[in-house]
Structure formats: C-alpha cells, structure tokens
Design a protein around this motif. Structure first.
Motif, PDB file in Angstrom:
ATOM      1  N   ASN A  40       0.819  -1.210   0.000  1.00  0.00           N
ATOM      2  CA  ASN A  40       0.000   0.000   0.000  1.00  0.00           C
ATOM      3  C   ASN A  40       0.855   1.263   0.000  1.00  0.00           C
ATOM      4  O   ASN A  40       1.937   1.308   0.587  1.00  0.00           O
ATOM      5  CB  ASN A  40      -0.866  -0.029   1.272  1.00  0.00           C
ATOM      6  CG  ASN A  40      -1.681   1.227   1.459  1.00  0.00           C
ATOM      7  OD1 ASN A  40      -2.590   1.493   0.696  1.00  0.00           O
ATOM      8  ND2 ASN A  40      -1.352   2.002   2.473  1.00  0.00           N
ATOM      9  N   ARG A  50      -0.624  -3.038   4.569  1.00  0.00           N
ATOM     10  CA  ARG A  50      -1.928  -2.785   5.186  1.00  0.00           C
ATOM     11  C   ARG A  50      -2.658  -4.109   5.405  1.00  0.00           C
ATOM     12  O   ARG A  50      -2.630  -4.994   4.547  1.00  0.00           O
ATOM     13  CB  ARG A  50      -2.764  -1.869   4.293  1.00  0.00           C
ATOM     14  CG  ARG A  50      -4.129  -1.440   4.853  1.00  0.00           C
ATOM     15  CD  ARG A  50      -4.776  -0.474   3.867  1.00  0.00           C
ATOM     16  NE  ARG A  50      -6.028   0.081   4.322  1.00  0.00           N
ATOM     17  CZ  ARG A  50      -7.222  -0.463   4.103  1.00  0.00           C
ATOM     18  NH1 ARG A  50      -7.305  -1.617   3.433  1.00  0.00           N
ATOM     19  NH2 ARG A  50      -8.327   0.123   4.539  1.00  0.00           N
ATOM     20  N   SER A  62      -9.153  -1.629   9.593  1.00  0.00           N
ATOM     21  CA  SER A  62      -7.881  -1.756   8.891  1.00  0.00           C
ATOM     22  C   SER A  62      -6.768  -1.090   9.696  1.00  0.00           C
ATOM     23  O   SER A  62      -7.020  -0.161  10.469  1.00  0.00           O
ATOM     24  CB  SER A  62      -7.961  -1.111   7.500  1.00  0.00           C
ATOM     25  OG  SER A  62      -8.100   0.296   7.597  1.00  0.00           O
ATOM     26  N   THR A  63      -5.561  -1.583   9.499  1.00  0.00           N
ATOM     27  CA  THR A  63      -4.388  -0.957  10.095  1.00  0.00           C
ATOM     28  C   THR A  63      -3.240  -1.057   9.109  1.00  0.00           C
ATOM     29  O   THR A  63      -3.107  -2.057   8.396  1.00  0.00           O
ATOM     30  CB  THR A  63      -4.029  -1.616  11.443  1.00  0.00           C
ATOM     31  OG1 THR A  63      -2.983  -0.868  12.076  1.00  0.00           O
ATOM     32  CG2 THR A  63      -3.571  -3.049  11.268  1.00  0.00           C
ATOM     33  N   SER A  64      -2.438  -0.014   9.037  1.00  0.00           N
ATOM     34  CA  SER A  64      -1.318   0.000   8.096  1.00  0.00           C
ATOM     35  C   SER A  64      -0.079   0.533   8.798  1.00  0.00           C
ATOM     36  O   SER A  64      -0.161   1.330   9.738  1.00  0.00           O
ATOM     37  CB  SER A  64      -1.639   0.859   6.867  1.00  0.00           C
ATOM     38  OG  SER A  64      -1.824   2.215   7.227  1.00  0.00           O
ATOM     39  N   SER A 236      -4.677   7.014  -2.060  1.00  0.00           N
ATOM     40  CA  SER A 236      -4.210   5.685  -1.697  1.00  0.00           C
ATOM     41  C   SER A 236      -4.349   4.707  -2.862  1.00  0.00           C
ATOM     42  O   SER A 236      -5.337   4.739  -3.591  1.00  0.00           O
ATOM     43  CB  SER A 236      -4.999   5.135  -0.501  1.00  0.00           C
ATOM     44  OG  SER A 236      -4.874   5.979   0.619  1.00  0.00           O
ATOM     45  N   SER A 238      -3.544   0.336  -3.534  1.00  0.00           N
ATOM     46  CA  SER A 238      -3.139  -0.919  -2.912  1.00  0.00           C
ATOM     47  C   SER A 238      -3.366  -2.078  -3.868  1.00  0.00           C
ATOM     48  O   SER A 238      -4.313  -2.076  -4.656  1.00  0.00           O
ATOM     49  CB  SER A 238      -3.937  -1.187  -1.630  1.00  0.00           C
ATOM     50  OG  SER A 238      -3.692  -0.212  -0.647  1.00  0.00           O
TER      51      SER A 238
END
Length: 243
Positions: A40, A50, A62-64, A236, A238
């Motif tokens: 990402n 991510r 979500s977490t990145s 963004s 991804s």
C-alpha cells in the motif's frame, strides 16, 4: 387416492423448486469474514503494508504501517511553497523533521452496498520517529529564534524528533481481480490534531539553562508549525490478496 398423491407430489415439487430458487438468490448475497493483506501507498504520507478485515455486516477495520519517504515530503513542500501556502523556511523545517518517519494508521469503516466496492473509513494516524541532526545555526534560522550565546561554536547540533497525532478520513473502492487478488484506491485527508516535538542538544553545554530555554522554544515553534500546516489530501493505492 391417486388424485391426492398427485397433488402431494406437485406440492413437494413446488417446494423443492422454491427452495432451490431461494438458495440461488441467497448465494450472491452471502458474505462471511474477509481478511485482506495489501502492499500500500498513502501519498504523500507513507509506503508500506496494510491489513484489513471486513465482517459479515460489511463493517471494516484496517491498520497500516509504513514510512514517510523524503521524496513525498519534498514534493508536497514544493507544491505548497509554489501556491504560497507557506514559506521555504517552514517547508525546510517540515522536511527536516518528518522525512523517513514511521507512519501508523488505524481506521474503522463501512461498505454500505453488498454488491459494490464503495466504502467509507475514518480513524487515527500517527507519524513518529522522524528527525534529523540539525546544526544550531540552521535550526535557529528555520524557527527564527536566536541561539544561546557563550557556547563553543563547533559541534553544536541538535536532534529533532516529532510525533504527530492525526485524524484520517477516506472514501474508496475495492475491486476483486480474481483468484483472491484485489485492488483498492481511495481519496481522503489527514489533519494534524496535536504535535509533540523534542529538541535535544548533542553536545555538552557549558550553560545548560540557556540551551534548555532555546530547545524548549524550538519545540514550541515546531509544534505550532506542524499543527498549522500539516493537513494533507491523501491518495491511496493498494494491491492485495483476500483470504
């Protein structure tokens, strides 16, 4: 009796057909837990990875984790200076303090339509561990504060570390590419709510009180600059795989 058996057979056949139709209609809408791992970039904030989870009710988490490339900060600063959003001194200060920082973002969201990839998310962003060693005269010129007098001029350097706490929002779309592969793009924004900066001398001061005052004034000026100017549009992209 024969008529009764015929009616019963017809009713049974109708029930089977109706059940088959219901199952065929339910299948496309059936949705379980979805776990996606992505490579990402959130331009101009980070490049990294991510992890996203979507529930059967299309609620998303979500977490990145990534890093902020110096090239991203430099490009944003060039555009901002060109548009007179802020001056070159502020741009240099932001770039020196934030380049190559660690960036962590965690969002919650919702995909409102079962048959579409549209989603909305919001959450928290942390930009941390950035910082470079700066010569005292460079730091003083950037923040507009006179350095302490009476110190040896050589090797007067300071390490600058900053942590920004940000509010993130985004609207995006996810596509299924087949065989579990996915693509995602989003448009959003990140707003700095709070900044915590630490300026530490990398020399042994002969007048610690003056150096301490200079460091605290520099921290305050840096925090005001970040909280005023570091508010960014975020684009963004991804590529991922869904399990």
């Amino acid at each position: 009796m024969k008529t009764r058996n015929t009616v019963s057979a017809l009713l049974l056949l109708a029930g089977l057909v109706t059940g088959a139709q219901a199952r065929a209609e339910d299948a496309p809408g059936r949705h379980g837990w979805d776990l996606t791992v992505e490579a990402n970039t959130d331009f101009p904030l980070s490049v990294g990875g991510r992890l996203g989870v979507e529930s059967p009710w299309r609620l998303r988490l979500s977490t990145s984790l990534g890093y902020l490339p110096a090239a991203y900060v430099g490009l944003v600063n060039d555009v901002a200076v060109g548009l007179d959003a802020y001056g070159r001194n502020e741009a240099d200060l932001i770039e020196n303090a934030l380049r190559n920082s660690l960036v962590w973002r965690t969002h919650v969201g919702w995909r409102p339509f079962a048959g579409a990839g549209l989603y909305v998310e919001g959450g928290y962003g942390l930009v941390a561990l950035g910082g470079e060693v700066s010569a005292e005269d460079v730091l003083a010129s950037l923040i507009g504060i006179e350095p302490p007098e009476g110190e040896e001029a050589l090797n007067r350097e300071y390490r600058v570390r900053s942590v920004l706490h940000m509010l993130d929002v985004e609207v995006g779309w996810r596509w299924g590419l087949g065989a579990g592969w996915t693509a995602r793009t989003a448009l959003g924004a990140a707003f700095t709510l709070d900044s915590n900066t630490r300026v530490e001398p990398r020399f042994q001061p002969s007048q610690p009180l003056l150096v301490n005052i200079f460091s605290r004034l520099a921290e305050g000026e840096l925090d005001r600059t970040f909280e005023r100017y570091v508010h960014l549009p975020v684009l963004s992209f991804s590529i991922g795989y869904a399990f």
